[in-house]
Scaffold this motif. Sequence first.
Motif, PDB file in Angstrom:
ATOM      1  N   ASP A 195       0.968  -1.219  -0.071  1.00  0.00           N
ATOM      2  CA  ASP A 195       0.125  -0.079   0.052  1.00  0.00           C
ATOM      3  C   ASP A 195       0.802   1.121   0.054  1.00  0.00           C
ATOM      4  N   GLU A 196       2.067   1.215   0.912  1.00  0.00           N
ATOM      5  CA  GLU A 196       2.640   2.559   0.979  1.00  0.00           C
ATOM      6  C   GLU A 196       3.629   2.684  -0.353  1.00  0.00           C
ATOM      7  N   MET A 197       3.809   1.654  -1.031  1.00  0.00           N
ATOM      8  CA  MET A 197       4.744   1.698  -2.516  1.00  0.00           C
ATOM      9  C   MET A 197       3.864   2.283  -3.370  1.00  0.00           C
ATOM     10  N   ARG A 198       2.603   1.830  -3.357  1.00  0.00           N
ATOM     11  CA  ARG A 198       1.797   2.143  -4.151  1.00  0.00           C
ATOM     12  C   ARG A 198       1.490   3.683  -4.089  1.00  0.00           C
ATOM     13  N   ARG A 199       1.236   4.017  -3.107  1.00  0.00           N
ATOM     14  CA  ARG A 199       0.866   5.552  -2.633  1.00  0.00           C
ATOM     15  C   ARG A 199       2.224   6.336  -3.121  1.00  0.00           C
ATOM     16  N   CYS A 200       3.461   6.086  -2.804  1.00  0.00           N
ATOM     17  CA  CYS A 200       4.780   6.980  -3.124  1.00  0.00           C
ATOM     18  C   CYS A 200       5.008   6.864  -4.465  1.00  0.00           C
ATOM     19  N   THR A 201       4.508   5.764  -5.186  1.00  0.00           N
ATOM     20  CA  THR A 201       5.282   5.510  -6.654  1.00  0.00           C
ATOM     21  C   THR A 201       3.984   5.802  -7.455  1.00  0.00           C
ATOM     22  N   ALA A 202       2.774   6.418  -7.095  1.00  0.00           N
ATOM     23  CA  ALA A 202       1.577   6.601  -7.906  1.00  0.00           C
ATOM     24  C   ALA A 202       2.166   7.506  -9.328  1.00  0.00           C
ATOM     25  N   GLU A 203       2.950   8.517  -8.793  1.00  0.00           N
ATOM     26  CA  GLU A 203       3.467   9.161 -10.138  1.00  0.00           C
ATOM     27  C   GLU A 203       4.917   9.605  -9.711  1.00  0.00           C
ATOM     28  N   GLY A 204       5.439   9.586 -10.748  1.00  0.00           N
ATOM     29  CA  GLY A 204       7.043   9.839 -10.617  1.00  0.00           C
ATOM     30  C   GLY A 204       7.750   9.304 -11.775  1.00  0.00           C
ATOM     31  N   PRO A 205       9.407   9.515 -11.561  1.00  0.00           N
ATOM     32  CA  PRO A 205      10.134   9.110 -12.753  1.00  0.00           C
ATOM     33  C   PRO A 205       9.764   7.727 -13.065  1.00  0.00           C
ATOM     34  N   ASP A 206      10.284   7.280 -14.528  1.00  0.00           N
ATOM     35  CA  ASP A 206      10.184   5.889 -14.879  1.00  0.00           C
ATOM     36  C   ASP A 206      10.953   4.979 -13.987  1.00  0.00           C
ATOM     37  N   ARG A 207      12.301   5.513 -13.641  1.00  0.00           N
ATOM     38  CA  ARG A 207      13.090   4.749 -12.628  1.00  0.00           C
ATOM     39  C   ARG A 207      12.955   4.916 -11.150  1.00  0.00           C
ATOM     40  N   VAL A 208      12.701   3.760 -10.497  1.00  0.00           N
ATOM     41  CA  VAL A 208      12.451   3.643  -9.187  1.00  0.00           C
ATOM     42  C   VAL A 208      13.337   2.717  -8.419  1.00  0.00           C
ATOM     43  N   VAL A 209      14.029   3.278  -7.531  1.00  0.00           N
ATOM     44  CA  VAL A 209      15.218   2.337  -6.926  1.00  0.00           C
ATOM     45  C   VAL A 209      14.771   2.164  -5.488  1.00  0.00           C
ATOM     46  N   LEU A 210      14.482   0.854  -5.061  1.00  0.00           N
ATOM     47  CA  LEU A 210      14.016   0.711  -3.654  1.00  0.00           C
ATOM     48  C   LEU A 210      15.275   0.172  -3.114  1.00  0.00           C
ATOM     49  N   ASP A 211      15.670   0.963  -2.199  1.00  0.00           N
ATOM     50  CA  ASP A 211      16.672   1.025  -1.135  1.00  0.00           C
ATOM     51  C   ASP A 211      16.494   0.310   0.140  1.00  0.00           C
ATOM     52  N   LEU A 212      17.060  -0.989   0.326  1.00  0.00           N
ATOM     53  CA  LEU A 212      16.643  -2.105   1.283  1.00  0.00           C
ATOM     54  C   LEU A 212      17.880  -1.997   2.181  1.00  0.00           C
ATOM     55  N   ALA A 213      18.482  -0.895   2.388  1.00  0.00           N
ATOM     56  CA  ALA A 213      19.704  -1.003   3.427  1.00  0.00           C
ATOM     57  C   ALA A 213      19.238  -1.203   4.786  1.00  0.00           C
ATOM     58  N   GLU A 214      18.100  -0.728   5.185  1.00  0.00           N
ATOM     59  CA  GLU A 214      17.860  -1.141   6.505  1.00  0.00           C
ATOM     60  C   GLU A 214      17.100  -2.320   6.841  1.00  0.00           C
ATOM     61  N   VAL A 215      16.836  -3.045   5.646  1.00  0.00           N
ATOM     62  CA  VAL A 215      16.075  -4.369   5.971  1.00  0.00           C
ATOM     63  C   VAL A 215      17.026  -5.802   5.812  1.00  0.00           C
TER      64      VAL A 215
END
Lengths: 112, 156
Positions: free
Chosen positions: A31-51
Amino acid sequence: MRLTSRQADGVQVVRVEAERIDAAAAIQFKDEMRRCTAEGPDRVVLDLAEVDFVDSSGLGAIVAAMKDLGADRQLDLAALSPAVEKVFRLTRMDTVFAIFGSAESALAGDPR
Amino acid sequence: MQATRADTGPCGRAVLADLDCAASPIGVRDAVRVLRRRLALAGVATGIITDVEIAVTEALNNIVEHALHGADTAPIRLRASSSGARLRVVLRDRGAPMPQLAAPRSGPAPTELPRIELPEGGFGRLLICELAERVRYDRRGQENVLTLDFRNCPSP
């Protein structure tokens, strides 16, 4: 499940501020991913450093997030910890994503 | 040089963890956290702990989802023990019988699939079968008993 988002060089970097994307957190993550990537650049990088840990539910949620972006946009992954890297490798889903050592190297286009 | 491994004694099996797991995703998280800590205290190698954490999380989630159908029920019993080169985790629940945990059929490689067809599920069984050396399911009376055996010495 908290996601923070920033843009750099025309790329959106989404950082997961949680230690686990697992059965308890997968739906919120989606849900959060959908919300924050609803609009934006063509390339999204998911930073999993904390995970530290992603289980099969978390993996499915990350795949779903990629599909949600649509055909014209891409989701790359950065900073996979050993346990997370293992899950992607065993399921062969590491072949589906471009994977970088850190968000910085993702932005530089350097896989290391 | 001091020995750091736990002494398992001449008869082998040492119990490393014996706990209840509440039948929910949060319960699974909590139980696995305790298991991880106990394995680390017992001197199990980090790589092995990771393997156990992944496989046991998947197995517990599977039990919560399928055998217990998400209902609020009795906890799942978890017992971890080691005997020299092997680490065993036994999960017991009083839910519905579970189908045999056969290794999943391997499908097409993900790179051969168009994005829209990439799977979002079904990875759990694969992970358990890849990480545990042996997986055994028994139905004993009203109880499911799942036994996962792991190699307890890291590969050279």
